[in-house]
Design a protein around this motif. Structure first.
Motif, mmCIF file in Angstrom:
data_model
loop_
_atom_site.group_PDB
_atom_site.id
_atom_site.type_symbol
_atom_site.label_atom_id
_atom_site.label_comp_id
_atom_site.label_asym_id
_atom_site.label_seq_id
_atom_site.Cartn_x
_atom_site.Cartn_y
_atom_site.Cartn_z
ATOM 1 N N SER A 120 -2.740 -17.749 -66.083
ATOM 2 C CA SER A 120 -3.882 -17.578 -66.990
ATOM 3 C C SER A 120 -3.400 -17.594 -68.435
ATOM 4 O O SER A 120 -2.216 -17.417 -68.705
ATOM 5 C CB SER A 120 -4.597 -16.259 -66.694
ATOM 6 O OG SER A 120 -3.715 -15.176 -66.866
ATOM 7 N N PRO A 123 -3.189 -12.071 -70.042
ATOM 8 C CA PRO A 123 -2.974 -11.230 -68.852
ATOM 9 C C PRO A 123 -4.301 -10.828 -68.206
ATOM 10 O O PRO A 123 -5.261 -10.486 -68.903
ATOM 11 C CB PRO A 123 -2.240 -10.007 -69.411
ATOM 12 C CG PRO A 123 -1.646 -10.461 -70.697
ATOM 13 C CD PRO A 123 -2.569 -11.513 -71.235
ATOM 14 N N VAL A 150 1.457 -15.696 -67.185
ATOM 15 C CA VAL A 150 0.669 -15.976 -68.381
ATOM 16 C C VAL A 150 1.262 -17.191 -69.078
ATOM 17 O O VAL A 150 2.477 -17.286 -69.256
ATOM 18 C CB VAL A 150 0.662 -14.760 -69.336
ATOM 19 C CG1 VAL A 150 -0.058 -15.084 -70.626
ATOM 20 C CG2 VAL A 150 0.037 -13.555 -68.653
#
Length: 186
Positions: A120, A123, A150
């Motif tokens: 992603s 976070p 991340v």
């Protein structure tokens, strides 16, 4: 062993399989997994440690001494320390990250789990991770373990990998697709 060898391959796979077999026989799978998780985090945070394990400039003795000191300072189990010593003495520290990943694969298979890599832009919260896990559990027909990472370069959205399947819902990919489509129009 035959079934495990199909899960992992190469030099890293052979080292991971040997460590997995020793840890399973000694009843230390959880302790070894914990130590390898710490080592993986250290590799992610320290460019000096990465240089130590990847650079051929360091002698076998220097690598063995340095990785031994790291393992001692971190309080790793005797089995992991001996494993790192063997890998260093065989001049194979460069496969360490891959061996750790292969060990995780073997451990997850042993436990009947599926590993989902979720990347992603920021976070994710525990609630978000739990929601993703529950969604993937129905797809995987079993317990899913989330390996969250991340990558700010995604801009937004997620990239989820579960086995051989990948779902890329990142803004970066959508922008790249739009860019490609716009080139076709012009």
């Amino acid at each position: 062993m035959a079934q495990e060898s199909t899960l992992v391959s190469g030099i890293a796979g052979r080292y991971a399989t040997a460590l997995f077999d020793l840890a399973r026989d000694a009843g230390q799978l959880d302790a070894v997994a914990r130590d390898l998780g710490e080592l993986s985090a250290m590799l992610a945070q320290s460019s000096d440690l990465v240089r130590l394990v990847r650079s051929p400039v360091f002698s076998r003795e220097e690598q063995a001494r340095a990785i031994g000191a790291v393992a001692e300072k971190a309080g790793f189990s005797d089995l992991v320390r001996r494993f790192l010593g063997v890998v260093a003495n065989n001049r194979r520290l460069f496969v360490l990250a891959d061996a750790i990943a292969a060990f995780k694969t073997l451990l997850s298979h042993h436990r009947g789990e599926a590993i989902a890599e979720v990347v992603s832009a920021v976070p994710l919260t525990d609630a978000q991770l739990q929601q993703i896990k529950s969604s993937l559990s129905s797809e995987a027909a079993g317990n899913v373990v989330i390996d969250a990472k991340v990558d700010a370069g995604l801009i937004g959205g997620l990239v989820v990998k579960l086995g051989s399947r990948m779902i890329d819902a990142s803004i970066r990919t959508k922008l790249n697709n739009l860019k490609t489509a716009m080139k076709g129009v012009a």
